[in-house]
Every structure is written in structure tokens, then in C-alpha cells.
Design an enzyme around this catalytic site. Sequence first.
Site, PDB file in Angstrom:
ATOM      1  N   PHE A 123      -3.149   8.231   4.580  1.00 38.99           N
ATOM      2  CA  PHE A 123      -4.580   8.912   3.370  1.00 38.99           C
ATOM      3  C   PHE A 123      -5.007   9.863   5.143  1.00 38.99           C
ATOM      4  CE2 PHE A 123      -9.477   8.395   3.675  1.00 38.99           C
ATOM      5  CZ  PHE A 123      -9.179   9.341   2.834  1.00 38.99           C
ATOM      6  N   LEU A 125      -7.100  11.515   7.474  1.00 35.89           N
ATOM      7  CA  LEU A 125      -8.143  12.694   7.326  1.00 35.89           C
ATOM      8  C   LEU A 125      -8.961  12.001   9.194  1.00 35.89           C
ATOM      9  CD1 LEU A 125     -10.445  13.494   5.420  1.00 35.89           C
ATOM     10  CD2 LEU A 125     -11.740  10.892   5.977  1.00 35.89           C
ATOM     11  N   PRO A 128      -9.288  13.959  16.234  1.00 35.66           N
ATOM     12  CA  PRO A 128     -10.018  13.534  17.566  1.00 35.66           C
ATOM     13  C   PRO A 128     -11.240  13.599  17.867  1.00 35.66           C
ATOM     14  CG  PRO A 128      -7.473  13.995  17.696  1.00 35.66           C
ATOM     15  CD  PRO A 128      -8.171  14.921  16.263  1.00 35.66           C
ATOM     16  N   ALA A 130     -12.656  14.641  14.958  1.00 38.20           N
ATOM     17  CA  ALA A 130     -13.912  13.796  13.130  1.00 38.20           C
ATOM     18  C   ALA A 130     -13.921  12.396  12.810  1.00 38.20           C
ATOM     19  CB  ALA A 130     -13.289  15.119  12.480  1.00 38.20           C
ATOM     20  N   ASP A 240     -14.460   4.593  -1.607  1.00 36.96           N
ATOM     21  CA  ASP A 240     -15.028   3.957  -2.402  1.00 36.96           C
ATOM     22  C   ASP A 240     -13.773   2.673  -2.291  1.00 36.96           C
ATOM     23  OD1 ASP A 240     -17.327   4.850  -2.068  1.00 36.96           O
ATOM     24  OD2 ASP A 240     -17.221   6.356  -4.105  1.00 36.96           O
ATOM     25  N   HIS A 338     -11.104 -23.884  18.167  1.00 35.02           N
ATOM     26  CA  HIS A 338      -9.351 -24.319  18.660  1.00 35.02           C
ATOM     27  C   HIS A 338      -9.692 -24.438  19.931  1.00 35.02           C
ATOM     28  CE1 HIS A 338      -8.658 -23.352  14.550  1.00 35.02           C
ATOM     29  NE2 HIS A 338      -6.881 -24.253  15.194  1.00 35.02           N
ATOM     30  N   GLU A 363     -11.816   2.533   7.232  1.00 37.20           N
ATOM     31  CA  GLU A 363     -12.445   3.757   6.427  1.00 37.20           C
ATOM     32  C   GLU A 363     -14.477   3.149   6.083  1.00 37.20           C
ATOM     33  OE1 GLU A 363     -10.285   1.670   3.004  1.00 37.20           O
ATOM     34  OE2 GLU A 363      -7.683   1.846   4.237  1.00 37.20           O
ATOM     35  N   GLY A 364     -14.893   3.298   7.047  1.00 41.59           N
ATOM     36  CA  GLY A 364     -15.864   3.822   7.291  1.00 41.59           C
ATOM     37  C   GLY A 364     -16.128   2.701   8.380  1.00 41.59           C
TER      38      GLY A 364
END
Lengths: 379, 254
Positions: A123, A125, A128, A130, A240, A338, A363-364
Site C-alpha cells: 500500500f 500512500l 515524506p 504527507a 478502516d 522481567h 495506519e493512522g
Amino acid sequence: MDFKLTEEQELIRQNMREFAEKYVDPIASEIDENSRHPVEVFQKLAEGDWMGIPIPAEYGGAGADYLTHALVVEELSRSCSSTGFTLSIHVGIACMLVLMFGDEDQKKKYLVPMATGEKLGAFVLTEPGAGTDVMAATTTAVLDGDEYVINGTKTFTSNGPTGDTYFVFAWTDKEAGRKGMSAFIVPKETPGMQAGTHFQKMGLRSSQTSEMLFKDCRVPKENLLGQEGRGLVMAMTGFDHGRIGISAQSVGIIQAALDESIKWSKERVQFGKPISRQQAIAWMIADMATDLDAARFLTYRAAWLKDQGVNFSKEAAMAKLFAAEAAMKHTIKAVQIHGGYGYVKGAKVERLMRDAKITEIYEGTSEAQRMVISGTVLR
Amino acid sequence: MPNIVVCFKWVIDEAYIRRGSSGELDFSSVSYKISDYDRNAIEEAVRLRNESGGRVAAVTVGSPEATKGLKDALSRGPDQAYFINDASFENIEPSQTSAILADVIGSKIEYDLIICGEGSSDLYTQQVGPRLAERLGIPCISFVLKLTIDGNHIIAERKVEDGVEVTAAPMPVLVTVLPDINTPRIPGVKDTLMASKKEVVNIAKDDLAQTYEPTLQTTAMTAASMERRCVKFGAEPGDIAGFVEALEKEGVLR
């Protein structure tokens, strides 16, 4: 109200657990260390029809529901969240985009080989300049005869160096604003498209992330996905669906953090008793188990709504927001439980903590999820 | 082309059994699975069918709730299943299980080869296979590592104490298999989705020729317990004597 999975869903989940224990657990640390895409695991995933679970059988998928896909991403991520994510973005975004917006020819040509696992989707989209602000993108696609010519620079592309089928978003009409972006299917080895710098990341290291450079990259007109100007809607719809996968990935991370914390706290003796019997530790584990259930139910609800065919944007954003933040919070706690042993390379909790951070970003970001949620509830 | 029958048991996954606060076994959050060696039995039946043709029928005796087990078994390749179920079949004895299986297999199913797991993951009595063969009046080969069909015979490699014994028997025959015989598959997504489309023959208690009564009585069941004394011993002669003394004191040695 029924919280019960179907027998098929339970069996598929158990089978994926067995698969992950057999093929993924033994290499998870190594592929993290070497930032290696485990081709051998993906070949096996393809053989077992795990690469296109919610895609109808006529397009090469298994023809199950989206919840089943989420369960599988969760179980895979419990062993290795990089591997879980690679599957998630391949199915949740790449396959789903063609299924929802592609024409019959595109489905046959591109969806079938992706859903059978022969080819891996990516994907493309983010740029740099945006990230969350998708509208700030500068990549363009200009129609020249029967071909679109794509120019621009994309970045943080998951499966960038390893993908086969790329979904590239570019302006076809910048003036048209939200209706000016379009999506294109660009097969690997199309002249003019190349993967740039391969990033070395803090976590999620076996997932391959790179820049994608487009210089006079020509694709035939028929590689336009859907119609011109619908790119932004497609990207948001893709998100979504993808967010349910990231939520499931986060749930898998929290489950793994809990598994490790329970095991360790029962074994580790300090002050004459296992640390699980120290209230400070026991309460951390109680909070972890509680948030795990909350994250899981939000995730399953979003997937279930998707399967019912109703709008689930807000619910997917809520699931992703909550599950990602819980994954970060509780992997930090798991390392704390731990102590020094959890801070050493090779400790699973150390990898979980590094892997968790990205779930709040991609993814947001969590902030973007709050924009989606508040935008709906304040409408 | 042989007709193969494979028997399986749907058992509690032992990983989910917890120990209650007063030592009792806690079954409240258990999950079920196909008994481990029975997965090998199913895999072997399906492998032989794929090689030699014929059909595979999976048979189980259990409670009516065990429908998930049927789907699990069918997702591993058998063509059909026989589900002998009744609420009273939940915790039956090997003598009853084998009698019920013999009743149904002998009267309703054509068979050349019956494959069972060597023993079940829960009781591991190793009795159901041999008892079933005895009731059907057919040969039984146990501890099988490798199976080959040769005309009307089955050739089996058996694991024995000091090596491997190769045995042949005319069909119909029953074999019980060890986990070494194969690696059971992990069913793919489509295998699981298709499982519920395969034929299942439901057989109720009333369809059996007679009832089979239990001969054993379970009086109690408690969890094994382990207590640590946190005593360390070295390898010096004095330490070893101390070690033996400690074992005697704890009643481990008498």
C-alpha cells in the site's frame, strides 16, 4: 448477545496457533535481529490458504469472514507481530482494495494471485511530507495516451522491497482537492518504479519498509483502480479494514506479553516466593489481562460489524486506538516484570515492546484515530 | 482399493487442566482436542487412501457436544464420519468404547483396515485397539512405525524393545500406530471450512445392539503435587549419604 466463536473459527484459530508455534516461534528472534522477510513462512501460509481468508473462493481466497482473518492475524502476531502485520496489510488493505473497487479483469489478474498467496501486496500512500495529512501528497499521475505517467516519492512503504503488487496513490487532478486523488495498480518491475532506502527500524523489523521512487513510471490506463478521483475514499476505506488487522496484531502482542509475564512471574523467586505472589506484580498482570479482553472485544466487534455489512469506521478506529495504546503500555509493564532479564536482547518481551510502538503510529496514528472517533461522535 | 476406518477420541487438552486449591483437578476452563496419537492415525489413513485409493471413514464415540471434534477430524482428510454419541458416553471405559465401536463397525461399515492411535492422551490404557480387533475377530498389530499396503496384505514395521519387527497380516486387520509414523498436518483454512460439508452418520445409543455396562468405578481423582524442600546436595560421598538419608526421611525410599 453471543460472545462465542463458531466451531470453524475456533479450529482455524487453534490451527494457526499450532502453525505459529511450529514455523514462526523458532525464527522470530532471528528475523527480528536480521530484519529478514521470512519467505519460507509465507510460502507455508499460502499453502494453507491463510493469505486470503476473507476473499471469496472465486477470487482465490478461502471465503471465510473478516473476523476469522482477524483471529489469524492475532494468533500469528502473538508469535511474531512483524509476520502478523505483513499478512494483515496484504489481506486487509491490498486484497480488500481490489475486491471492493477493482473491476472483474483486475480481480482476476491481481486479486487471485494475491489471495492465493502467490503474490504479496503493498500500500503506497505515505510521502515524506504527507503522513496523517494525506492531502499534502505531491505524487502525480498524468494521462498520456493510453497510459498514466506517475512521478513522485513515497516513503515508509510496508512490503516495499518485497512486494509484487503495489497500490499507488497519486493526484490526477490536484485542483479537485479531495476528489482529485486516484489509485493505481503497479506490478513489480514496472519501469520507473523502484524501492529506495530500506529502513532499519526500532521494531517490526522483519517487515520490510522502504521508500518507493516513481520516475516517469508508466502504467496502462486499465491499471487505474475504480474511477479517477476516488483515491482518497479508497485509501480511507482501506484504512478502516487495515485497522482491524492492526488491532488484532496489537491484541496478539498483549496476549504474548501476558503469556510471558505469567510464566516468568510464577518462576522468578524473590524474597522467598514467586514474584507473582507480590501484589505489585499481580496487579500489573490483572490490568494486563483486563485490557487484553477489552482490546480483543473491541477488535472482534469491529470485525463482526464489517461482516454484518454495516459501517464500522468509528469502531475500527476505537479498536485500533485502544489496542495499540494497551499494547505499548503493557509491553512496558512486561519488561518491568522481567526486570533486567527482560531488557536483554533475545528476551521475547524486549521484542514485544519494540514491536508495540508502531501500532500507535501506522495506519493512522493514535491522534488520527481520535480525529476519526471525535469526528463521528461530535457530528 | 481399501476401505479404511480410523478411530479417534475427543479428549480434554491436558494443558488446560488446573490444580484446585485443595488438590482436586479443575476442569472448569478446559478445551478439547483430538487425542494426540489419533491425529497420527488419521494422517496415516488419509496418506494410505491418497496412495492406494479407497475411502476413509473416521469413527468416534463421545458426548453429543463433541461436534467440533468431528469437524476437526474431517478437516484432516477423511471422507465421512460416524458419530456414535450419547450424553452417557462422556467418560466411558476402554472395554465399553471398544464394544460400542465393534458393534457399529461390525454391523454398519465396510472395512479392510482399521487404524487406531496406540493410546489416548487422557487415559493411555492402550486397550481400545486390541479389544476392538478381538471383538471383530481380526488380527491386531500394535506399536506400528510404518505401514504399507501390499495387495491383500498390510506390512507393518513395529517398534519392539530392541529394534524393529516387520510383520505382515492379511486384511481385514487392525493396527495401532505410534507418533513416529508421520507428522500430522495442520489443516488449512479451506480444509476446516469444507469439513462441515462432509457426510456425518449419527448413531444413537438406541441404534446399538445392546448396552455395555462399565466394570470399573472411579473413587477419587486428585492432582499430583510437588513440594520443594530447597535442600542442596553436592557430589561428595558425605553428601550422597545425606541425600539417601533425606529420601528415607521423606518416605521416598523405604
